[in-house]
Design an enzyme around this catalytic site. Structure first.
Site, mmCIF file in Angstrom:
data_model
loop_
_atom_site.group_PDB
_atom_site.id
_atom_site.type_symbol
_atom_site.label_atom_id
_atom_site.label_comp_id
_atom_site.label_asym_id
_atom_site.label_seq_id
_atom_site.Cartn_x
_atom_site.Cartn_y
_atom_site.Cartn_z
ATOM 1 N N SER A 209 -5.034 1.020 2.437
ATOM 2 C CA SER A 209 -4.548 0.906 1.071
ATOM 3 C C SER A 209 -5.718 0.948 0.091
ATOM 4 O O SER A 209 -6.858 0.673 0.471
ATOM 5 C CB SER A 209 -3.802 -0.423 0.943
ATOM 6 O OG SER A 209 -2.923 -0.394 -0.138
ATOM 7 N N GLU A 289 4.517 7.371 1.552
ATOM 8 C CA GLU A 289 4.985 6.009 1.265
ATOM 9 C C GLU A 289 4.118 5.290 0.233
ATOM 10 O O GLU A 289 3.498 4.259 0.540
ATOM 11 C CB GLU A 289 4.962 5.181 2.563
ATOM 12 C CG GLU A 289 5.812 5.732 3.674
ATOM 13 C CD GLU A 289 5.480 5.092 5.024
ATOM 14 O OE1 GLU A 289 4.406 4.491 5.173
ATOM 15 O OE2 GLU A 289 6.300 5.208 5.914
ATOM 16 N N GLY A 291 3.099 2.748 -2.507
ATOM 17 C CA GLY A 291 3.601 1.482 -3.055
ATOM 18 C C GLY A 291 2.802 1.149 -4.300
ATOM 19 O O GLY A 291 3.265 1.263 -5.428
ATOM 20 N N TYR A 337 -9.193 -10.355 -0.402
ATOM 21 C CA TYR A 337 -10.151 -9.288 -0.140
ATOM 22 C C TYR A 337 -11.025 -8.928 -1.325
ATOM 23 O O TYR A 337 -11.273 -7.759 -1.595
ATOM 24 C CB TYR A 337 -9.516 -8.032 0.484
ATOM 25 C CG TYR A 337 -8.066 -7.744 0.199
ATOM 26 C CD1 TYR A 337 -7.129 -7.910 1.203
ATOM 27 C CD2 TYR A 337 -7.656 -7.283 -1.036
ATOM 28 C CE1 TYR A 337 -5.799 -7.613 0.975
ATOM 29 C CE2 TYR A 337 -6.326 -6.986 -1.270
ATOM 30 C CZ TYR A 337 -5.401 -7.157 -0.258
ATOM 31 O OH TYR A 337 -4.086 -6.867 -0.478
ATOM 32 N N CYS A 364 -6.147 -26.240 -6.283
ATOM 33 C CA CYS A 364 -7.214 -27.106 -5.766
ATOM 34 C C CYS A 364 -8.065 -26.364 -4.743
ATOM 35 O O CYS A 364 -8.087 -26.735 -3.564
ATOM 36 C CB CYS A 364 -6.610 -28.362 -5.183
ATOM 37 S SG CYS A 364 -5.910 -29.379 -6.460
HETATM 38 C C1 LIG Z 1 3.175 1.467 6.660
HETATM 39 C C2 LIG Z 1 2.792 1.344 5.238
HETATM 40 N N1 LIG Z 1 3.216 2.273 4.371
HETATM 41 C C3 LIG Z 1 2.909 2.205 3.059
HETATM 42 C C4 LIG Z 1 2.152 1.170 2.561
HETATM 43 C C5 LIG Z 1 1.873 1.140 1.096
HETATM 44 O O1 LIG Z 1 0.535 1.204 0.803
HETATM 45 P P1 LIG Z 1 0.088 1.361 -0.695
HETATM 46 O O2 LIG Z 1 0.751 0.274 -1.458
HETATM 47 O O3 LIG Z 1 -1.386 1.194 -0.667
HETATM 48 O O4 LIG Z 1 0.515 2.710 -1.152
HETATM 49 C C6 LIG Z 1 1.686 0.181 3.423
HETATM 50 C C7 LIG Z 1 0.839 -0.912 2.914
HETATM 51 O O5 LIG Z 1 0.293 -1.706 3.573
HETATM 52 C C8 LIG Z 1 2.016 0.257 4.801
HETATM 53 O O6 LIG Z 1 1.616 -0.662 5.668
#
Ligand SMILES: Cc1ncc(COP(=O)(O)O)c(C=O)c1O
Length: 435
Positions: A209, A289, A291, A337, A364
């Site tokens: 990511s 994918e 996110g 991180y 805390c």
């Molecule tokens: C299998 C899989 N797909 C997609 C994502 C989405 O990653 P990002 O939010 O960096 O696009 C993740 C994030 O950990 C993931 O584990």
């Protein structure tokens, strides 16, 4: 960094609503979400995939782990893209939002049997299988439900993606997926093929990511395609799908840029097309994918300053600690991180001299730091508002109740109107778990 309807003028505003108005109406801390910006980013990724891959474009599966709630699931449905969920909880939210189950993809390195059963029974389009145990579990659930379940195999193509160790996911020494290099992937392929209730559609890889270059994605695609060719050679059949995962990076600090959707998709389309041509394979349907790249820039966190104090450091310089009313419970990423953020004074402008500051939370923990190093105006005082941009991904979704702090709400803003889409937790919510 900021979403498209945010203006950082004298007083920060979103869709013409001033930050101070939002704080008054909804309290702080709060995640403020730019609804139109979310739609625009989701559509941009979808068009970039479609334009680059044409008839071979698969789905954009929005990665729910970045942030999901029922209202956002409704937006996903409305936009018409798919969703990637990795637990029964995320699946429940997606289904409640009305997303067509065939557009849901289930992930997870340790899905429970109950989660697998629920996904199969709900008609989830694809299950991305992550372990040998899971092959048999998914096959059994499919048999029980009298259907053939479409599956992908999650593979680790052995890539050291250029990102923080905790969010790199495709090197060898990692909990996810089947290693291509060690032969584990091939063993999984053979095992899937023994089950009549499973239809192996292809391969999946998610290399990590917050990746800001395209090279790691290119290598990953090439390695998956090499395995597609090996599969064809062995079984005289071509697998029709590839899912190249998410991981596209965004800007968190001034001067940084989001990874450009068109650039990444065009580059990947070229790489996939030429690798398939070299292997004499038909180009598979390619899905992604994203996110963070969709939801990350759509939110900022609005905090109120509670206290400030000056600390004289060993070298004689002074650092101002500015404490806000949230912290590591609503933004775990700096502690987890070392993620870096910025912030601005949001309720007024100030021409006061900027001084070396550290923005900290109310928890805390010494490590409860929102921003380790930032120059902020010296007249910032209790009651002022700070806004931290780009907190949409892995902010509210990773929020905890540490110190019994209720989790903040998400306020969606569109066309000059603000509304709660995920309410603030209350002490009653917290106490409700106690017996
Ligand atoms: C299998 C899989 N797909 C997609 C994502 C989405 O990653 P990002 O939010 O960096 O696009 C993740 C994030 O950990 C993931 O584990």
């Amino acid at each position: 960094m900021w979403s498209s309807n945010v203006s950082t003028g004298a007083e920060l505003s979103i869709s013409a609503i001033p930050a101070s108005q939002l704080a008054q109406d909804f309290g702080t801390p709060a995640f403020i979400m730019d609804e139109a910006d979310f739609y625009a980013r989701a559509c941009t990724w979808s068009s970039a995939l479609n334009n680059a891959f044409g008839s071979n474009a698969g789905n954009v599966y929005y990665a729910a782990k970045a942030f999901i709630c029922v209202e956002v699931a409704r937006w996903i449905k409305d936009i018409g893209i798919g969703i990637d969920v990795c637990t029964g909880g995320e699946l429940a939210v997606a289904l409640k939002g009305g997303i067509d189950p065939s557009k849901i993809e289930l992930h997870g390195n340790n899905k429970s049997v109950a989660e697998i059963n629920k996904a199969v029974a709900s008609g989830v389009g694809t299950i991305v299988i992550d372990s040998l145990f899971e092959i048999d579990r998914v096959a059994e659930a499919a048999t029980k439900n009298g259907l053939v379940q479409k599956v992908l195999l999650r593979l680790t193509p052995g890539i050291e993606a250029h990102t923080h160790e905790s969010i790199a996911t495709a090197h060898e020494d990692v909990k996810f997926g089947f290693s291509i290099a060690s032969g584990a992937a091939w063993k999984a392929i053979e095992q899937v093929r023994t089950h009549a209730s499973l239809e192996l559609r292809g391969f999946h890889a998610h290399i990590g990511s917050q990746i800001l270059e395209t090279e790691s994605f290119e290598i990953s695609a090439q390695r998956l395609i090499a395995l597609l060719a090996k599969y064809r050679d062995e079984f005289s059949a071509e697998l029709p799908e590839l899912d190249l995962g998410g991981g596209y990076g965004i800007a968190y600090l001034p001067g940084e840029n989001n990874l450009d959707p068109e650039l990444v998709m065009n580059t990947l389309a070229e790489v996939v097309t030429s690798a398939c041509a070299n292997q004499k394979l038909a180009v598979p349907r390619v899905s992604i994918e994203p996110g963070r790249a969709i939801v990350g820039p759509t939110m900022f966190t609005l905090y109120e300053v509670g206290t400030t104090k000056d600390v004289v450091l060993e070298n004689g310089s002074t650092r101002r600690y500015i404490s806000v009313d949230g912290g590591m419970s609503d933004n775990l990423r700096p502690a987890l991180y070392e993620a870096q953020y910025t912030a601005v004074l949001a309720n007024r402008s100030s021409s006061a001299k900027k001084i070396s500051s550290r923005v900290v939370g109310k928890h805390c923990e010494t490590g409860d730091i929102v921003i380790r190093e930032i120059d902020l105006q010296s007249d910032i005082a209790p009651g002022d508002l700070l806004a931290t941009p780009a907190t949409g991904a892995y902010g509210r979704s990773m929020a905890t109740n540490y110190n019994h702090v209720p989790r903040p709400p998400v306020i969606a803003v569109k066309d000059g109107k603000a509304r709660v889409i995920l309410r603030r937790e209350t002490e009653a919510d917290l106490l409700g778990l106690d017996i």
